[in-house]
Design an enzyme around this catalytic site. Structure first.
Site, PDB file in Angstrom:
ATOM      1  N   ASP A  82     -12.365   6.883   6.426  1.00  0.00           N
ATOM      2  CA  ASP A  82     -11.519   5.712   6.651  1.00  0.00           C
ATOM      3  C   ASP A  82     -10.851   5.841   8.022  1.00  0.00           C
ATOM      4  O   ASP A  82      -9.643   5.970   8.138  1.00  0.00           O
ATOM      5  CB  ASP A  82     -10.467   5.645   5.529  1.00  0.00           C
ATOM      6  CG  ASP A  82      -9.555   4.443   5.665  1.00  0.00           C
ATOM      7  OD1 ASP A  82      -9.967   3.443   6.279  1.00  0.00           O
ATOM      8  OD2 ASP A  82      -8.417   4.511   5.164  1.00  0.00           O
TER       9      ASP A  82
ATOM     10  N   GLU B  61      -2.954  -3.016  -2.556  1.00  0.00           N
ATOM     11  CA  GLU B  61      -4.110  -2.448  -1.850  1.00  0.00           C
ATOM     12  C   GLU B  61      -4.504  -1.085  -2.434  1.00  0.00           C
ATOM     13  O   GLU B  61      -3.702  -0.159  -2.476  1.00  0.00           O
ATOM     14  CB  GLU B  61      -3.773  -2.286  -0.361  1.00  0.00           C
ATOM     15  CG  GLU B  61      -4.912  -1.695   0.460  1.00  0.00           C
ATOM     16  CD  GLU B  61      -4.576  -1.610   1.955  1.00  0.00           C
ATOM     17  OE1 GLU B  61      -3.426  -1.900   2.338  1.00  0.00           O
ATOM     18  OE2 GLU B  61      -5.474  -1.238   2.732  1.00  0.00           O
TER      19      GLU B  61
ATOM     20  N   LYS C 114      -7.125   2.375  -2.743  1.00  0.00           N
ATOM     21  CA  LYS C 114      -7.713   3.334  -1.805  1.00  0.00           C
ATOM     22  C   LYS C 114      -8.416   4.440  -2.562  1.00  0.00           C
ATOM     23  O   LYS C 114      -8.088   4.719  -3.717  1.00  0.00           O
ATOM     24  CB  LYS C 114      -6.581   3.905  -0.943  1.00  0.00           C
ATOM     25  CG  LYS C 114      -7.061   4.669   0.259  1.00  0.00           C
ATOM     26  CD  LYS C 114      -5.934   4.937   1.242  1.00  0.00           C
ATOM     27  CE  LYS C 114      -6.488   5.735   2.401  1.00  0.00           C
ATOM     28  NZ  LYS C 114      -5.528   5.929   3.469  1.00  0.00           N
TER      29      LYS C 114
ATOM     30  N   ASP D  38     -10.599   3.818  10.577  1.00  0.00           N
ATOM     31  CA  ASP D  38      -9.941   2.666  11.199  1.00  0.00           C
ATOM     32  C   ASP D  38     -10.355   2.443  12.645  1.00  0.00           C
ATOM     33  O   ASP D  38      -9.515   2.263  13.526  1.00  0.00           O
ATOM     34  CB  ASP D  38      -8.415   2.779  11.055  1.00  0.00           C
ATOM     35  CG  ASP D  38      -7.966   2.548   9.621  1.00  0.00           C
ATOM     36  OD1 ASP D  38      -8.081   1.403   9.159  1.00  0.00           O
ATOM     37  OD2 ASP D  38      -7.520   3.506   8.957  1.00  0.00           O
TER      38      ASP D  38
ATOM     39  N   TRP E 139       0.866  -1.175   0.000  1.00  0.00           N
ATOM     40  CA  TRP E 139       0.000   0.000   0.000  1.00  0.00           C
ATOM     41  C   TRP E 139       0.898   1.219   0.000  1.00  0.00           C
ATOM     42  O   TRP E 139       1.846   1.294   0.781  1.00  0.00           O
ATOM     43  CB  TRP E 139      -0.924   0.050   1.231  1.00  0.00           C
ATOM     44  CG  TRP E 139      -1.559   1.401   1.316  1.00  0.00           C
ATOM     45  CD1 TRP E 139      -2.544   1.881   0.499  1.00  0.00           C
ATOM     46  CD2 TRP E 139      -1.207   2.472   2.197  1.00  0.00           C
ATOM     47  NE1 TRP E 139      -2.817   3.190   0.829  1.00  0.00           N
ATOM     48  CE2 TRP E 139      -2.017   3.572   1.851  1.00  0.00           C
ATOM     49  CE3 TRP E 139      -0.275   2.615   3.226  1.00  0.00           C
ATOM     50  CZ2 TRP E 139      -1.931   4.805   2.513  1.00  0.00           C
ATOM     51  CZ3 TRP E 139      -0.179   3.832   3.886  1.00  0.00           C
ATOM     52  CH2 TRP E 139      -1.014   4.912   3.530  1.00  0.00           C
TER      53      TRP E 139
ATOM     54  N   HIS F  34      -8.548  -6.498   4.336  1.00  0.00           N
ATOM     55  CA  HIS F  34      -8.205  -5.658   5.473  1.00  0.00           C
ATOM     56  C   HIS F  34      -9.519  -5.330   6.152  1.00  0.00           C
ATOM     57  O   HIS F  34     -10.219  -4.401   5.753  1.00  0.00           O
ATOM     58  CB  HIS F  34      -7.484  -4.376   5.032  1.00  0.00           C
ATOM     59  CG  HIS F  34      -6.002  -4.522   4.976  1.00  0.00           C
ATOM     60  ND1 HIS F  34      -5.140  -3.459   4.832  1.00  0.00           N
ATOM     61  CD2 HIS F  34      -5.218  -5.628   5.082  1.00  0.00           C
ATOM     62  CE1 HIS F  34      -3.888  -3.916   4.840  1.00  0.00           C
ATOM     63  NE2 HIS F  34      -3.914  -5.222   4.979  1.00  0.00           N
TER      64      HIS F  34
ATOM     65  N   ASP G 224      -7.092  -4.357   9.887  1.00  0.00           N
ATOM     66  CA  ASP G 224      -6.401  -3.077   9.718  1.00  0.00           C
ATOM     67  C   ASP G 224      -7.183  -1.962  10.387  1.00  0.00           C
ATOM     68  O   ASP G 224      -8.117  -1.422   9.812  1.00  0.00           O
ATOM     69  CB  ASP G 224      -6.185  -2.772   8.225  1.00  0.00           C
ATOM     70  CG  ASP G 224      -5.365  -1.506   8.035  1.00  0.00           C
ATOM     71  OD1 ASP G 224      -4.780  -1.024   9.030  1.00  0.00           O
ATOM     72  OD2 ASP G 224      -5.297  -1.001   6.901  1.00  0.00           O
TER      73      ASP G 224
ATOM     74  N   HIS H 227     -11.795   1.723   2.449  1.00  0.00           N
ATOM     75  CA  HIS H 227     -11.189   2.398   1.307  1.00  0.00           C
ATOM     76  C   HIS H 227     -12.139   2.712   0.164  1.00  0.00           C
ATOM     77  O   HIS H 227     -11.710   2.845  -0.981  1.00  0.00           O
ATOM     78  CB  HIS H 227      -9.999   1.583   0.796  1.00  0.00           C
ATOM     79  CG  HIS H 227      -8.813   1.685   1.694  1.00  0.00           C
ATOM     80  ND1 HIS H 227      -7.553   1.299   1.344  1.00  0.00           N
ATOM     81  CD2 HIS H 227      -8.699   2.180   2.963  1.00  0.00           C
ATOM     82  CE1 HIS H 227      -6.716   1.509   2.332  1.00  0.00           C
ATOM     83  NE2 HIS H 227      -7.387   2.034   3.334  1.00  0.00           N
TER      84      HIS H 227
ATOM     85  N   ASP I 151      -9.687  -3.194   1.451  1.00  0.00           N
ATOM     86  CA  ASP I 151      -9.785  -2.640   2.798  1.00  0.00           C
ATOM     87  C   ASP I 151     -11.192  -2.068   2.952  1.00  0.00           C
ATOM     88  O   ASP I 151     -11.645  -1.269   2.120  1.00  0.00           O
ATOM     89  CB  ASP I 151      -8.707  -1.558   2.987  1.00  0.00           C
ATOM     90  CG  ASP I 151      -8.683  -0.972   4.394  1.00  0.00           C
ATOM     91  OD1 ASP I 151      -9.747  -0.555   4.876  1.00  0.00           O
ATOM     92  OD2 ASP I 151      -7.598  -0.922   5.007  1.00  0.00           O
TER      93      ASP I 151
HETATM   94  C1  RNT Z   1      -3.955   2.755   4.651  1.00  0.00           C
HETATM   95  C2  RNT Z   1      -4.026   1.297   4.395  1.00  0.00           C
HETATM   96  C3  RNT Z   1      -2.878   0.478   4.910  1.00  0.00           C
HETATM   97  C4  RNT Z   1      -2.409   0.913   6.276  1.00  0.00           C
HETATM   98  C5  RNT Z   1      -1.432  -0.014   6.942  1.00  0.00           C
HETATM   99  C6  RNT Z   1      -0.690   0.664   8.030  1.00  0.00           C
HETATM  100  O1  RNT Z   1      -5.106   3.415   4.365  1.00  0.00           O
HETATM  101  O2  RNT Z   1      -5.236   0.786   4.878  1.00  0.00           O
HETATM  102  O3  RNT Z   1      -3.185  -0.858   4.852  1.00  0.00           O
HETATM  103  O4  RNT Z   1      -3.474   1.082   7.151  1.00  0.00           O
HETATM  104  O5  RNT Z   1      -0.631  -0.609   6.016  1.00  0.00           O
HETATM  105 ZN    ZN Z   2      -5.481  -1.348   4.800  1.00  0.00          ZN
END
Ligand code: RNT
Ligand code: ZN
Length: 419
Positions: free
Chosen positions: A295, A226, A228, A297, A185, A287, A327, A263, A260
């Site tokens: 996003d 990955e 986004k 998290d 990523w 993820h 994640d 994302h 993810d």
């Molecule tokens: C960032 C991505 C990525 C990170 C990690 C730290 O938006 O989701 O995967 O969160 O690699």
């Molecule tokens: Zn991620």
């Protein structure tokens, strides 16, 4: 001996044609890859007070007790794994190496910097290790661009870093006899509307071609990319968008695509994408995360969105082609609890999916009986999932219910409060 509550639950499921024992066996055989970066707010150990900077991602909160070094992170993880039923993996970022006193720049990382992680993970009976290059929190990523940077020298630096990460991942795979995922990523994006959206993507594709040029054994390494949509301070354009990476992965044919959950647009679910993507890629990396309005998290919970992801994986019979990673990074609550709650929630969501009355649902749909399908879905919501989950925890010698919070409270008092 099973508990009598479980026996009752087993009968409720059996009445709908569901075999809880088969579900428990499958759940036990499915590792989750825990993200090391929940333990220290994505800081890493390149230098003593390293913190996350840039990259469009952010850990919010300032809860006490964060792991300040490799030793503390491992100590915390030992408790985390103890409180999780089943055997799991650890997902390391490149900034979490065992670097010693001499600074090691990103393009100079080697398998030896991660050898002590292999020893540690083996000694604790982990299922395996996964890896990620870290293309953020670095002077050469300060402009918010790495593999797509207009400067060839800077691109080369990140290409060397990502190529080194693949070799470290392959070493993990070899050491555990189970392939490691190396997930790429990058934060490359633009805060404001760019004029040229094409050239950065061309540069990214060319850089990736070089990153993947070295052939490494598929039995040791699974390469993932990955995508986004946007990041903080990177709202208008992301070089590695969904379309970019999906196209790139399909063109190459040997990459796993990483989805993810945070994302995409806030109302967009990744669940629907799974059966579409796996038509054309050999494997998928999840993820599992929880975005709240963006996003963000947040810690994963067993909500409808998370359940829908696992339902799609199970319904499509994709478990063997799906690597499950977490994640998220919440710095506002006890970080160990965040790890445990989120992992157990993901496992519970997987269990719920494994306990769907699949034959009856398929049959109802096939015969166009959509009222029956809806009734079955509703019935599932009230089935005793928690009792089957408790039985799973019991069989794996881990606390059931919220008993794990007691152990975390003791640890917080004894260990975390002294940091
Ligand atoms: C960032 C991505 C990525 C990170 C990690 C730290 O938006 O989701 O995967 O969160 O690699
Ligand atoms: Zn991620």
């Amino acid at each position: 001996m099973s508990s009598s509550a479980y026996t009752t639950a087993r009968e409720s499921y059996a009445a709908l044609g569901v075999d809880t024992e088969a579900a428990l066996t499958r759940l036990a055989a499915t590792p989750i890859s825990l993200h090391c970066w929940q333990g220290d707010d994505v800081g890493g150990f390149e230098n003593p007070n390293a913190t996350l900077s840039g990259g469009g991602i952010q850990a919010t909160g300032n809860y006490s007790g964060k792991a300040r070094n490799l030793h503390e992170l491992r100590q915390d993880l030992e408790l985390v794994y103890k409180l999780l039923p089943g055997r799991h993996r650890l997902n390391l970022h490149a900034i979490y190496g065992d670097f010693g006193p001499q600074p090691v720049d990103r393009d100079a990382i080697e398998p030896r910097h991660f050898a002590s992680w292999i020893d540690w993970a083996k000694a604790r009976g982990l299922h395996g290790l996964d890896f990620n290059p870290s293309c953020f929190s670095h002077p050469l990523a300060a402009a918010g661009t790495t593999l797509s940077h207009p400067d060839a020298g800077i691109r080369d630096f990140w290409i060397r870093h990502c190529a080194a990460a693949r070799r470290i991942g392959a070493g993990f795979g070899e050491a555990f006899g189970s392939p490691a995922v190396n997930n790429i990523w990058i934060p490359d994006a633009s805060k404001d509307v760019p004029y040229d959206r094409l050239e950065p993507r061309r540069r990214l594709a060319a850089s990736l071609d070089r990153v993947f040029a070295e052939k490494l054994p598929a039995k040791h390494l699974i390469d993932a990319v990955e995508s986004k949509l946007f990041g903080i301070g990177a709202e208008s354009y992301t070089v590695g968008s969904h379309e970019f990476y999906l196209g790139y992965a399909i063109k190459r044919g040997d990459l796993a695509y990483c989805l993810d959950a945070g994302h995409f647009h806030p109302t967009e679910s990744i669940a629907d994408k799974i059966s579409a993507i796996l038509q054309n890629t050999p494997s998928l990396l999840l993820h599992v995360s929880r975005g709240v309005r963006w996003d963000s998290d947040h810690v994963v919970i067993c909500d409808d969105a998370t359940r829908a992801i696992f339902e799609e994986v199970v319904r499509g019979n994709f478990l063997d082609r799906t690597m499950i990673g977490l994640d998220y990074f919440d710095a506002s609550i006890n970080r160990i609890a965040a790890w445990v709650i989120g992992t157990r929630a993901a496992q519970k969501a997987l269990l719920a999916a494994l306990l769907e009355p699949s034959a009856r649902l398929r049959n109802a749909e096939e015969f166009g009986n959509h009222a029956l399908r809806l009734a079955l879905f509703e019935e599932c919501r009230a089935l005793p999932l928690g009792l089957v989950w408790d039985e799973f925890c019991r069989r794996h010698d881990t606390p059931s219910g919220i008993g794990f919070m007691d152990e975390i409270a003791v640890y917080e008092q004894k260990i975390l409060s002294a940091r």
